[in-house]
Design a protein around this motif. Sequence first.
Motif, PDB file in Angstrom:
ATOM      1  N   ALA A 265       1.030   8.357   7.286  1.00  0.00           N
ATOM      2  CA  ALA A 265       1.505   7.519   5.923  1.00  0.00           C
ATOM      3  C   ALA A 265       1.474   8.677   4.797  1.00  0.00           C
ATOM      4  CB  ALA A 265       0.455   6.454   5.891  1.00  0.00           C
ATOM      5  N   GLU A 266       0.661   9.476   4.776  1.00  0.00           N
ATOM      6  CA  GLU A 266       0.602  10.520   3.861  1.00  0.00           C
ATOM      7  C   GLU A 266       1.801  11.119   3.390  1.00  0.00           C
ATOM      8  OE1 GLU A 266      -1.318  11.068   1.143  1.00  0.00           O
ATOM      9  OE2 GLU A 266      -3.129   9.974   1.729  1.00  0.00           O
TER      10      GLU A 266
ATOM     11  N   ALA B 266       4.308   8.705   1.978  1.00  0.00           N
ATOM     12  CA  ALA B 266       4.256   8.280   0.619  1.00  0.00           C
ATOM     13  C   ALA B 266       4.856   9.526  -0.239  1.00  0.00           C
ATOM     14  CB  ALA B 266       2.766   8.209   0.455  1.00  0.00           C
TER      15      ALA B 266
ATOM     16  N   TYR C  14       1.860   9.173  -6.382  1.00  0.00           N
ATOM     17  CA  TYR C  14       2.285  10.537  -6.381  1.00  0.00           C
ATOM     18  C   TYR C  14       3.555  11.003  -7.315  1.00  0.00           C
ATOM     19  CZ  TYR C  14      -0.648  11.128  -2.090  1.00  0.00           C
ATOM     20  OH  TYR C  14      -1.612  11.151  -1.213  1.00  0.00           O
TER      21      TYR C  14
ATOM     22  N   ARG D 184       1.176   4.166  -3.130  1.00  0.00           N
ATOM     23  CA  ARG D 184       0.764   5.390  -2.945  1.00  0.00           C
ATOM     24  C   ARG D 184       1.936   6.337  -3.246  1.00  0.00           C
ATOM     25  NH1 ARG D 184      -4.257   7.949  -2.681  1.00  0.00           N
ATOM     26  NH2 ARG D 184      -4.139   9.662  -1.398  1.00  0.00           N
ATOM     27  N   ALA D 185       3.209   5.875  -3.079  1.00  0.00           N
ATOM     28  CA  ALA D 185       4.412   6.489  -3.461  1.00  0.00           C
ATOM     29  C   ALA D 185       4.482   6.647  -5.010  1.00  0.00           C
ATOM     30  CB  ALA D 185       5.465   5.822  -2.784  1.00  0.00           C
ATOM     31  N   ASN D 186       4.293   5.518  -5.547  1.00  0.00           N
ATOM     32  CA  ASN D 186       4.198   5.487  -7.163  1.00  0.00           C
ATOM     33  C   ASN D 186       3.262   6.296  -7.649  1.00  0.00           C
ATOM     34  OD1 ASN D 186       6.292   3.495  -6.775  1.00  0.00           O
ATOM     35  ND2 ASN D 186       4.917   1.691  -7.020  1.00  0.00           N
TER      36      ASN D 186
ATOM     37  N   ARG E 280      -0.858   2.928 -10.489  1.00  0.00           N
ATOM     38  CA  ARG E 280       0.100   2.663  -9.267  1.00  0.00           C
ATOM     39  C   ARG E 280       1.426   2.045  -9.553  1.00  0.00           C
ATOM     40  NH1 ARG E 280      -3.487   2.253  -4.771  1.00  0.00           N
ATOM     41  NH2 ARG E 280      -2.668   0.462  -3.936  1.00  0.00           N
TER      42      ARG E 280
ATOM     43  N   GLU F  49       0.797  -1.311   0.029  1.00  0.00           N
ATOM     44  CA  GLU F  49      -0.074   0.039  -0.037  1.00  0.00           C
ATOM     45  C   GLU F  49       0.875   1.228  -0.136  1.00  0.00           C
ATOM     46  OE1 GLU F  49      -3.457   2.160   2.807  1.00  0.00           O
ATOM     47  OE2 GLU F  49      -2.941   0.093   3.067  1.00  0.00           O
ATOM     48  N   LEU F  50       1.912   1.067   0.886  1.00  0.00           N
ATOM     49  CA  LEU F  50       2.788   2.615   0.900  1.00  0.00           C
ATOM     50  C   LEU F  50       3.479   2.601  -0.294  1.00  0.00           C
ATOM     51  CD1 LEU F  50       4.172   4.809   2.438  1.00  0.00           C
ATOM     52  CD2 LEU F  50       5.811   3.148   3.400  1.00  0.00           C
ATOM     53  N   SER F  51       4.047   1.517  -0.947  1.00  0.00           N
ATOM     54  CA  SER F  51       4.515   1.704  -2.398  1.00  0.00           C
ATOM     55  C   SER F  51       3.834   2.339  -3.442  1.00  0.00           C
ATOM     56  CB  SER F  51       5.589   0.464  -2.650  1.00  0.00           C
ATOM     57  OG  SER F  51       4.600  -0.376  -2.780  1.00  0.00           O
TER      58      SER F  51
ATOM     59  N   ALA G  87       7.833   9.000  -2.638  1.00  0.00           N
ATOM     60  CA  ALA G  87       7.600   9.509  -4.140  1.00  0.00           C
ATOM     61  C   ALA G  87       8.880  10.396  -4.677  1.00  0.00           C
ATOM     62  CB  ALA G  87       6.510  10.268  -4.165  1.00  0.00           C
TER      63      ALA G  87
END
Length: 516
Positions: free
Chosen positions: A62-63, A66, A39, A35-37, A147, A31-33, A70
């Motif tokens: 977590a935001e 992310a 962004y 979201r970073a992708n 994503r 989930e974290l990766s 990113a």
Amino acid sequence: MSTPGLWHIAEQQPDRTAVIDTDGREISYAELSARANSYARGLRELGLEVGDAVVVLQPNGAELLAAYFAAIQSGLYVVMVNWHLVGPEIAYILTDSGAKAFLAHERFAEAAVAAAEEAGVPARARFAVGSVPGFRDIGLLASGTGRQRPEVRTAGSPMLYTSGTTGRPKGVRRPLTGADPDEVPAASTWFFGIFGLAPFDDHVHLCGSPLYHTAVLNFVAISIQLGHTAVLMDRWDAEEMLRLIERYRVTHSHMVPTQFRRLLALPEEVRARYDVSSLRNMIHGAAPCPLEVKRRMLDWWGPVVTEYYAATEGGGTVISGREWLRKPGSVGRPWPGSTIRILDDGGAELPAGEVGTVYMKMGDARFEYHRDRAKTEQARVGDLFTLGDVGYLDEDGYLYLHDRKNDMIISGGVNIYPAEIEGELVMHPKVADVAVFGVPHEDWGEEIKAVVQPADGVPPSDELTAELLAYARARLAKFKLPRSVDYLPELPRDPNGKLYKRKLRDPYWAGREHAI
């Protein structure tokens, strides 16, 4: 062999927990990766290119992480802003960093709007978690971009701004390495190794301080990269920290002495209520730790309390709990690859035991203060640089700090170090916090002033002043005694424990030139 980081872990162990968010929600590596992708792709579509900067004004969560990851995979500089700053101060950082995007949070809406307007950030480049007037929902940054990893991937870097207690903050901007963001930098693994932390060794990191702070961000980011779950606190509370340690079997954290003192202030029955046997390495720095506070923490937690002294600019020392019991008051020996030297005002190296200015370097690393070459050169002697701290090395190479050079009091030609006086006064049960500095004196140049934050329920009074000065007389030489004591309901510290002493001192010097 390189260490697999966030994106490799997300592929190989997608359900592994990367973050326990401030609301207790578990965020997986997948989930974290993802979201970073998203962004990262959104920032690229916005027009950001390698070497551009993105500014983040968000609370722990977590935001924020992310957004950080990113930037780190996109060749961007990411600037985490101290959310205690006001609009014009944030606007300065937006302008100075050349920010091409501004990611804010509704909690700081007023300052974010004022800063964006003053800095002229285009409306299309403003995004917010929650509702902020004139900002687009941050979900739009990731919408429609997918994503998957962005097409162009190269290592970015944090760009940290110094606290600015002596003027405008300065950004520490290092050249981008061009490295593969999937490979955890060897320096990260090495740095954690200093504290006995290794990849995938079942460590759990607790973050109780704001992620805009350099060391706090580094510890959380590296923990995640090395497979350690990071537990985030929104606002630090002593008993809540103990609860989280027990609940998640926390092994390591990054702390400051102020937090130690607040933990020790808890009633004994509260401290005894929580199981802290999981702790392996509780690391502290950022501010001087009174000797008695350190001893009491070691008595409670055992020799898991590790101290370090370091700089955003690079280099530092470390000392374990067991070493500290042999060398009380020391901040340790240099890290492998780090150099510590004590120089006099002429730049000559001083022998063991002699007090001078502390200079350091880390390997062959170079840095510069963004858009401030004069400050960069002013802090250097050859390839060494200084933070302005004063101290000495003992015969075994252990560093002892006295104080900041700019905080030193010169009274009647004698050098007096406020940190020593503060370390004694703060242990009085009626003192919650204390700052000591020099104020003008016609004959001596400076005299010693103490500003005290009384403990809860203790009113300021002449009787309290007499009690504190009598306490100090039993512990300090006469020439180190404060000549007067003032009181404030709260001293100006940031959440990491750093005291903004200049804010206290300057009014006493208004209209006069400071002696230093």
